[in-house]
Design a protein around this motif. Structure first.
Motif, PDB file in Angstrom:
ATOM      1  N   LEU A 168       0.800  -1.229   0.000  1.00 53.96           N
ATOM      2  CA  LEU A 168       0.000   0.000   0.000  1.00 53.96           C
ATOM      3  C   LEU A 168       0.832   1.278   0.000  1.00 53.96           C
ATOM      4  O   LEU A 168       0.512   2.210  -0.718  1.00 53.96           O
TER       5      LEU A 168
ATOM      6  N   GLN B 164      -2.386   1.828  -6.814  1.00 56.71           N
ATOM      7  CA  GLN B 164      -3.317   2.272  -7.834  1.00 56.71           C
ATOM      8  C   GLN B 164      -3.942   3.558  -7.360  1.00 56.71           C
ATOM      9  O   GLN B 164      -4.792   3.535  -6.484  1.00 56.71           O
TER      10      GLN B 164
ATOM     11  N   ARG C  77      -6.052   5.455  -8.502  1.00 55.05           N
ATOM     12  CA  ARG C  77      -7.475   5.724  -8.752  1.00 55.05           C
ATOM     13  C   ARG C  77      -8.361   5.116  -7.673  1.00 55.05           C
ATOM     14  O   ARG C  77      -9.560   5.348  -7.655  1.00 55.05           O
ATOM     15  N   SER C  78      -7.769   4.277  -6.824  1.00 56.09           N
ATOM     16  CA  SER C  78      -8.607   3.571  -5.861  1.00 56.09           C
ATOM     17  C   SER C  78      -8.850   4.398  -4.609  1.00 56.09           C
ATOM     18  O   SER C  78      -7.922   4.878  -3.981  1.00 56.09           O
ATOM     19  N   PRO C  79     -10.121   4.559  -4.248  1.00 54.99           N
ATOM     20  CA  PRO C  79     -10.421   5.314  -3.028  1.00 54.99           C
ATOM     21  C   PRO C  79      -9.797   4.679  -1.781  1.00 54.99           C
ATOM     22  O   PRO C  79      -9.561   5.386  -0.798  1.00 54.99           O
ATOM     23  N   LEU C  80      -9.511   3.399  -1.831  1.00 52.49           N
ATOM     24  CA  LEU C  80      -8.882   2.786  -0.670  1.00 52.49           C
ATOM     25  C   LEU C  80      -7.493   3.356  -0.451  1.00 52.49           C
ATOM     26  O   LEU C  80      -7.037   3.503   0.674  1.00 52.49           O
ATOM     27  N   LEU C  81      -6.829   3.661  -1.541  1.00 56.09           N
ATOM     28  CA  LEU C  81      -5.507   4.254  -1.389  1.00 56.09           C
ATOM     29  C   LEU C  81      -5.631   5.692  -0.886  1.00 56.09           C
ATOM     30  O   LEU C  81      -4.847   6.144  -0.060  1.00 56.09           O
ATOM     31  N   TRP C  82      -6.652   6.386  -1.378  1.00 53.30           N
ATOM     32  CA  TRP C  82      -6.885   7.740  -0.851  1.00 53.30           C
ATOM     33  C   TRP C  82      -7.103   7.670   0.654  1.00 53.30           C
ATOM     34  O   TRP C  82      -6.650   8.535   1.401  1.00 53.30           O
TER      35      TRP C  82
ATOM     36  N   PHE D 150     -15.903   8.397  -0.383  1.00 53.12           N
ATOM     37  CA  PHE D 150     -15.599   7.989  -1.761  1.00 53.12           C
ATOM     38  C   PHE D 150     -15.455   6.474  -1.878  1.00 53.12           C
ATOM     39  O   PHE D 150     -15.644   5.917  -2.952  1.00 53.12           O
ATOM     40  N   ASP D 151     -15.070   5.824  -0.769  1.00 50.41           N
ATOM     41  CA  ASP D 151     -15.009   4.358  -0.805  1.00 50.41           C
ATOM     42  C   ASP D 151     -16.305   3.795  -1.350  1.00 50.41           C
ATOM     43  O   ASP D 151     -16.337   2.724  -1.933  1.00 50.41           O
TER      44      ASP D 151
END
Lengths: 1120, 494
Positions: free
Chosen positions: B174, B186, B188-193, B274-275
């Protein structure tokens, strides 16, 4: 010591080459530079200090490395490399080969190619060369798992103690000598049915040698029940082979043609041939009491009790037959059930109108009279020679049936009973009390694959070899001789029935190989070349049964037809072959156990199926607001079913109820084959045993009493909701509607309402994230692009693809407890939906009584705009350049967001280390609140419950080309990427310098596609114009499930077309699911309804997207 | 007087102004007293002197803990250990020990995450946004609320980490660490945000909280009676002397951090929302989510502040500092944000109908009338109905009722997250894959254990650190105001 290389002498003659102008001038520094091996400074030895520093650093590094090694224990696993002393011919490590063999089942075998890799078979595929090859059924796909079953009989025993194979052979020889003296008196042989010509030959040889011996055959589920009728109608030794592929009108009289009847795969293939919409489209009438996948396909389905099938058959016959003894005989019978008269008459008219292209098939459970009527009908419809072949079948001699064996046993006239295969102690008719009777025999010798119930009553138990370990032969349904060829040495030194028989007969030659070869020599596969060709092709050309020149004997038929036997009051019980474990032979096969039943979607056990009305009558609680009984009692998310007790003549069995829409009222369906007591770890505790109700009178029992028991039982199902709720997931229409607007399927759901969506200048829908191929066109390969089309018109839902996928892709089984928690791992599933008559409100009593059924294979749709990809935080699921949505298992951390965001819910998560666990959990109560893992996986410190040796066997079935996934990883359909890659490599090897590396359009076959008997799945490279997917994608029926989401799936579906007969009383102008859709959505797909149409939702859309529409779409109509 | 101010280093900044001047004469002309109805409610009651404030607040962590603290701590600590054990079990055995399935691949794990991160919102809102808005009443509650934020973020952070199938890989893949495979997370992934949002939020909140603590730590250092305390408080008070320069730097730093934190209040929960909002799932795919989640977070955060603060106020006799007026104001925030949340619930339904997507409409119908109806109506009762009781002043000023209603808010907000997550995914597009989620005992006790962790940290906090910002409370007393009749540095008032 450094050795200074000698200077290279300048050549004295010839051209002189120089490296630079300085070299040409032969400057001294250049000469020195050439002589030096290394540049300046490089060869200087480090002075004292730097050498010490170097030593220090190096020793510290070694120390740290060593500590790392100590701390982590990281070490390469020790591997023993044992090279071949002699390289086997044609062997390539890591490569695979196909060998032709056959999967025997009763008296019809399936010709297959076994995929062989590194010394072991790993997958079975239909043999495309064999005549009439058409995919495989699920049990053939699963057969390979039995080979590596650690619970199979791995030893020979005598009175419970292990004996060597030599001892077994000696004992058989001793028996042979013993009976040679009295010409076999007292020797009884009870065998499974077999189609093997070699066995027939040995049966004869035995009879010749031991004339007094008695040969008996027994099958608890007798799929050849119709044979007796053919014998009456045409003479003994004649068999009727139905050719569904030639029929335009098919009437099934309680025959589950595509499921539990013999030759289902062939029937599906034949049916699919004429299922394309058009004037040549076939029509299927089904009269049945249970709901089968055949009934699901029916254009007209009549729901009757099993005892009433005779009356319906008689009504049809009354309308078809124009006089004659049979018609006379039937006159009285036809009147007994007037309710279906109109149905039968119209059906008969349709059949007569298609005489020569119509066929009537009676199911194996039905009594002789129904088969006789079917024979008479077929004769009248000119079926013989056209839609069915009458063939003469060679036999190995007379065979008595099991009651005679039992009476001989009871009379004490049996000295030695030899049981070849089968499991009569478990599945013999209950009234015979077979197991008890065998005690009267002096000696019971049994050849069996499992140490099962019958092993327990045998003195000698001989471990049988799997068909993939043994030499033999078999015949396909139409009689073509097929080789049974071993692909590895017997894992546990098992014997074949051929060997046992040969030894009993005291033959000199006992090797199954030689025996088979001898048989084939007689059959015409002469010499080395003939034998090799036989083995290579996997069949003996022109060896099908010969057409019998016989004539119909109406008098005999009429005489043999009898009216319905006097019916006892009470429920009628249907004891049916299970669609997964057959008669119980597949009970220890995890793939079959976990395959959802095609209709009920129940796994791991059998249930008591009753119709909604019957359930109401029994007093089952109703679902809220409906009159549909609440069988599916979802208690804490799991189905805890009320138990029913079914009693016939004082014998009762108990099992969980399953309210099955579409069943005939007053009928109880009980699948055979479960509830075994002596079974391996997989089958242990699975289901209940229905055999106690099976008596010598057959599988249809009347006069049953059914009552509720207060106990509840957990049932694991894979699909909880059976209605489409007006969502056009499966799209269908009638043939007439289709003709009006062939592309109606594209005009359904929100797909027709996208005019207001903002668009790019090229007309495509504007997305937050553009399609990767659009955003980065260079990522799209212009060599290969893969796509799949599934034809819902021909898919019957038989689920062969589900097991094929499991076998190909190393998909683990998870066990009943995990399935009940919704964690099955199948990459491919068959969604089954019912549609009720929308004109009947759900609150009505009869709403769910007579549903239409549709099925839909659902797998990863390989969306170009994949919603799973954009939400993965670690790039574990990405798009490749050929249209595949791929999983990088190593990268996956298991957030499961991809699964949440997948609208098709086709992703599967490894909640536990399913691959590391043993299979022994069917018996476990692992749905208990506290016991979450069951006896499955005990964490990294727990021990694998397989003994190390067993584990080595279990592993062998894995496909080495596919990763075995660990816990915490998401997985899903890959479009069989390993097959694609193999094809690409093959094409590249072939292409060499030509640069033509495009994989031919139809070269790659996915596992599901290869298994599908109906050919409903097409896969290929769309960039090759020859690819069949191209044509299918352009078929007007082609549509995308949830297309409005603009995910651009690479899997599309062809809408199903039904072909009902307008003259029929149960004619429907539209399929019910379509009526339901039209009612709920207020839309008609046969009318244009672009933006702002007059239907219910038009105004909303206008408001919601009006401004955007004007600006962005430039008036592009209601289609994507 | 000047010496006294310097010695009592934690005193309010204004109190040292007195040291710079000679005593001003009492003003001759006193402005007319404002009319009674315009008179500001005093923030510290009973005209408590500054010394009393120091004694009372510092006393909490200097005197032995009252008897109740020990059982409370032992139970909480047991809960924390329970969670640790269950997380170990989870990681060792597999995520399957939770009740997750197909289609409900997220359930209590993410519910708990959003629940805890939401609770973390009140602290920063109180300290940062109210600071910038000069809401002086914040001073009585901001310290404990900020501590609560940190502990809630700690609880929140655990769930998304351990809910992954392979935690050991999650911690490796991560963070955006450059690697030789050139594979990045990635973006674009909200999980990373989430990873960035939550870690940023946690870091800034910690800094903000710690910065505010420095003057008070110095006070405790100066009052310390034993060497260890003096050393530890001394170490963490960063050599605070209370000098003018100290105060000047401190005020600047505090203001900057308040400025930095303010957008975070909005961003964190927007990103958490956003998730769901970024996905395609009917019921998740909603543009209203970011503001609605932020309002809900503040709502739940204030609920939790009240839940903790009211007992603390009573048990440590802080009624003069955390006054009824404070509680009332918090109730009003709950009323406001609760109304926003209620509006959002209604608006979701409206848009589901107005949008014309039958899938969307079904998702919302299913929330209210599907198999999880009980969760939905629990949520509506707790979140929509109960805050409206705060229209009544009688209820607002009844501490027992306020505490009970705050409890309802906590429960309701947990249900809100559960409803959003589970009822949306348990029935999405294809009816064939509809399912049902049931928690297992591991789900339940892991969540219970997270309260243990939260309470353990909170109890340790009130044990060892001033639970109320001493210096800031002093600054809002009349004594700190040089223009107030009681203000400035006068005899006998410190």
């Amino acid at each position: 010591m450094k050795t200074i290389p000698p200077p290279c002498p300048e050549p004295e003659t010839g051209r002189k080459y120089w490296r630079s102008l300085d070299h040409l001038q032969d400057k001294p520094e250049v000469r020195e530079w050439i002589e030096r091996e290394f540049p300046d400074g490089a060869s200087l030895a480090p002075d004292g200090e730097s050498r010490r520093d170097w030593m220090k650093i190096m020793s510290a590094s070694f120390l740290l490395a060593g500590m790392g090694g100590l701390a982590t224990g990281c070490r390469r696993p020790e591997e023993e490399l044992l090279p071949f002393g002699k390289q086997p011919e044609g062997y390539l490590h890591g490569g695979y080969k196909f060998f032709a063999t056959a999967v025997p089942n009763r008296d019809a075998a399936t010709a297959v190619l076994a995929k062989w890799q590194d010394g072991r078979p790993i997958k079975l595929e239909a043999n495309p060369l064999a005549p009439g090859s058409h995919g495989t059924c699920a049990c053939v796909q699963a057969a390979i798992l039995d080979l590596y079953d650690p619970d199979r009989a791995t030893r020979h025993t005598h009175k419970g103690t292990d004996v060597s194979a030599a001892k077994v052979v000696d004992a058989l020889s001793a028996l042979s000598k013993q009976f040679a003296s009295n010409s076999g008196k007292g020797l009884y042989i009870l065998a499974e049915r077999s189609s093997s010509p070699s066995r027939n030959r040995l049966q004869k040889a035995l009879k010749d040698k031991l004339g007094e011996s008695v040969w008996a055959e027994y099958e608890p589920v007798d799929l050849s029940a119709g044979r007796a009728a053919t014998a009456i109608a045409y003479g003994p030794g004649v068999r009727a082979v139905v050719k569904v592929g030639n029929a335009k009108r098919i009437l099934s009289l309680d025959a589950d043609l595509f499921g539990t009847e013999q030759g289902a795969a062939g029937a599906m293939a034949g049916y699919a041939k004429h299922r394309k919409p058009g004037d040549e489209m076939n029509r299927l009438y089904v009269v049945e009491s249970l709901l089968s996948i055949t009934g699901g396909q029916a254009d007209h389905r009549l729901r009757v009790k099993p005892s009433e099938v005779l009356a319906v058959a008689a009504q049809v016959a009354a309308a078809v037959l124009k006089g004659g003894p049979v018609a006379d005989k039937l006159r009285g019978l036809a009147a007994s059930s007037p309710a279906s008269t109109k149905w039968a008459e119209e059906c008969a008219k349709d059949l007569v109108a298609h005489a020569g292209a119509a066929v009537v098939v009676a199911g194996h459970r039905q009594p002789l009279s129904v088969h006789l009527i079917a024979a008479a009908l077929n004769e009248a419809l000119e079926a013989p020679g056209k839609t069915l072949d009458l063939v003469s079948v060679p036999s190995g001699g007379d065979a008595v049936s099991i009651p005679e064996v039992v009476s001989a046993l009871n009379a004490g006239s049996v000295d030695t009973l030899v049981i070849l295969g089968g499991n009569p102690a478990y599945n013999a008719p209950a009234d015979l009390k077979f197991a008890e009777a065998t005690k009267k025999a002096k000696n019971v010798v049994r050849l069996g694959y499992y140490e099962d119930e019958t092993a327990a009553i045998s003195n000698w138990h001989i471990a049988a070899s799997h068909f993939l370990e043994s030499w033999g032969d078999a015949r396909s349904l139409n009689g073509t001789v097929l080789p049974v060829q071993p692909l590895l040495q017997p894992l546990f030194g098992g014997l074949t029935d051929l060997e046992v028989l040969a030894r009993l007969a005291g033959l000199e030659q006992t090797s199954p190989y030689e025996l088979t070869r001898q048989t084939l020599k007689d059959l015409g596969a002469d010499g080395e070349e003939g034998w090799k060709k036989f083995l290579h092709d996997g069949f003996l050309a022109n060896s099908a049964y010969e057409t019998a020149s016989v004539s119909f004997k109406p008098g005999a038929v009429a005489a043999a037809i009898s009216g319905p036997t006097s019916k006892a009051e009470g429920f009628e019980v249907v004891l049916h072959r299970d669609s997964k474990v057959d008669d119980g032979r597949g009970l220890n096969n995890g793939w079959l156990q976990e395959m959802p039943d095609p209709i009920t979607k129940v796994t791991w056990e059998n249930v008591v199926t009753v119709s909604p009305k019957t359930a109401r009558d029994l007093g089952l609680p109703l679902e809220k607001g409906t009159q549909i009984p609440q069988d599916q009692k979802a208690h804490d998310g799991q189905y805890r079913q009320i138990t029913l007790r079914v009693t016939v003549n004082g014998v009762s069995v108990e099992g969980p109820v399953w309210v099955q829409p579409g069943l005939a009222d007053g009928v109880v369906g009980l699948a055979l084959g479960y509830g075994r007591t002596a079974v391996g770890r997989v089958g242990k505790g699975s289901g209940f045993n229905a055999y106690p109700l099976l008596t010598s009178t057959g599988p249809l029992v009347s006069g049953a009493k059914v009552e509720m028991v207060t106990k509840r039982a957990l049932v694991a199902v894979t699909q909880e909701h059976g209605l489409m709720e007006g969502r056009p997931v499966v799209r269908e229409a009638n043939l007439d509607e289709y003709k009006k607007k062939p592309d109606f399927a594209k005009n359904m759901d929100l797909d027709g309402h996208l005019s207001y969506v903002p668009r790019n200048p090229d007309g495509s829908i504007k997305n937050i994230y553009q399609s990767p191929y659009k955003a980065n066109p260079w990522t799209k390969s212009d060599i290969n692009q893969w796509a799949m089309v599934v034809d819902l018109g021909t898919c019957t839902g038989c689920s062969a693809c589900v097991v094929a996928c499991q076998a190909e892709n190393n998909i683990p089984i998870v066990g009943k407890g995990q399935v009940s928690r919704g964690r099955e791992m199948h990459w491919m599933r068959i969604d089954r939906y019912y549609s009720y008559d929308p004109n009947i409100p759900a609150s009505s009593e009869v709403a769910a009584d007579d549903p239409q059924m549709v099925v839909q294979p659902m797998l990863c749709q390989h969306c170009e705009n994949a919603p799973c990809e954009s939400v993965c935080p670690v790039n574990a699921t990405v798009h490749d350049n050929e249209g595949l949505n791929v999983m990088a298992y190593n990268r996956c951390i298991g957030t499961r967001y991809c699964s949440n965001n997948c609208p098709y819910k086709v992703r599967r998560f490894n909640f536990f280390d399913y691959n590391k666990r043993d299979n022994s959990f069917a018996d476990a109560d692992d749905h208990h609140f506290m016991d979450l893992t069951g006896p499955l996986y005990h964490g990294p410190l727990g021990k694998n419950r397989y003994a190390e040796k067993e584990w080595e066997i279990v592993k062998l079935v894995k496909n080495p080309d596919v990763s075995v996934r660990m816990r915490g990883v998401m997985e899903k359909c890959t479009f069989c990427v390993q097959r694609i890659e193999q094809a690409k490599i093959a094409v590249k090897v072939q292409a060499r310098d030509s640069g033509n590396v495009r994989v031919p359009g139809n070269m790659v076959k996915t596992a599901c596609q290869e298994a599908c008997p109906a050919g409903a799945i097409s896969f290929g490279n769309v960039l090759d114009p020859e690819a069949s997917v191209n044509a299918l994608q352009n078929d007007p029926r082609n549509y995308t499930v949830l297309g409005f989401l603009d995910n651009k799936p690479r899997v599309t579906y062809l809408a199903r077309i039904r072909n009902p007969n307008p003259a029929m009383p149960d004619y429907y102008a539209s399929p019910r699911s379509l009526q339901d859709y039209e009612r709920i959505r207020g839309e008609n797909p046969f009318e244009e309804h672009g933006h702002g149409g007059a239907h219910g939702h038009g105004d909303d859309h206008g408001k919601a997207g009006g401004s955007g529409h004007a600006a962005m779409t430039g008036g592009k109509g209601g289609q994507i | 007087m000047a010496n006294a101010a310097a010695m009592s280093a934690g005193a309010a900044p204004s109190s040292k102004k007195g040291g710079a001047h000679s005593h001003p004469a009492p003003p001759k002309i006193v402005a007319a007293a404002p009319p009674r109805e315009l008179e500001r409610y005093p923030l510290v009651l009973n005209n408590r002197p500054l010394n009393w404030i120091t004694e009372r607040i510092a006393g909490v962590c200097e005197k032995p803990m009252p008897i109740w603290w020990w059982p409370a701590f032992i139970v909480s600590f047991g809960g924390m250990m329970l969670m640790a054990g269950l997380v170990t079990y989870l990681i060792a055995t597999g995520v399957g020990v939770w009740g997750l399935n197909q289609p409900a691949a997220w359930a209590w794990d993410i519910t708990n995450f959003v629940f805890w991160i939401g609770i973390g919102h009140a602290g920063t809102l109180i300290s940062a946004v109210l600071c910038l808005l000069r809401q002086k009443w914040r001073t009585a509650i901001n310290r404990a609320a900020e501590a609560m934020t940190l502990f809630a973020v700690a609880c929140a952070g655990i769930f998304p980490v351990v809910h992954t199938g392979r935690v050991w890989m999650a911690l490796w893949w991560l963070p955006p660490i450059p690697n030789n495979m050139a594979i990045w997370p990635q973006f674009r992934s909200p999980l990373l945000w989430d990873v960035f949002a939550v870690s940023t939020y946690g870091t800034v909140s910690l800094l903000f909280w710690y910065t505010g603590l420095v003057p008070d730590l110095a006070t405790l250092r100066d009052r310390a009676t034993c060497k260890i305390k003096r050393l530890l408080y001394g170490f963490f008070s960063l050599g605070w002397t209370g000098s003018n320069r100290n105060w000047s730097n401190y005020e600047k730093a505090y203001l900057i951090l308040a400025g930095l934190s303010t957008p975070l209040v909005l961003s964190v929960h927007s990103i958490v929302s956003f998730d769901f909002a970024v996905s395609q799932v009917p019921g998740w795919h909603t543009t209203i989510f970011p503001p609605y989640f932020v309002a809900g977070a503040i709502f739940s955060g204030f609920g939790m502040v009240l839940t903790l603060m009211l007992p603390m106020r009573a048990l440590f006799h802080l009624e003069d500092i955390i006054t009824v007026k404070h509680v009332e104001l918090m109730c009003k925030v709950i009323l406001a944000t609760g109304s926003m949340v209620g509006y959002a619930y209604g608006m979701e339904f409206f848009i589901a109908w107005y949008g014309g997507s039958p899938y969307e409409l079904y998702a919302f119908k299913n929330r209210a009338f599907g198999p999880y109806w009980w969760a939905y109506w629990s949520m509506i009762t707790c979140n929509v109905i109960s805050p409206h009781l705060f229209w009544s002043k009688k209820i607002r000023t009844n501490m027992v009722l306020v505490w009970i209603i705050a409890g309802f808010v906590n429960v309701g907000m947990w249900f809100e997250r559960f409803v959003i997550i589970v009822t949306s995914i348990h029935r999405d597009y294809l009816p064939s894959s509809w399912g049902y989620f049931t928690p297992t005992w591991v789900d339940v006790f892991t969540f219970v254990g997270s309260f243990g962790l939260f309470m353990t940290l909170f109890l340790l906090f009130i044990r060892y650190l001033p639970a109320i910002a001493i210096s800031e409370v002093k600054a809002v007393t009349p004594q700190a105001d040089p223009h107030h009749p009681l203000g400035g540095a006068k005899e006998h008032h410190h």
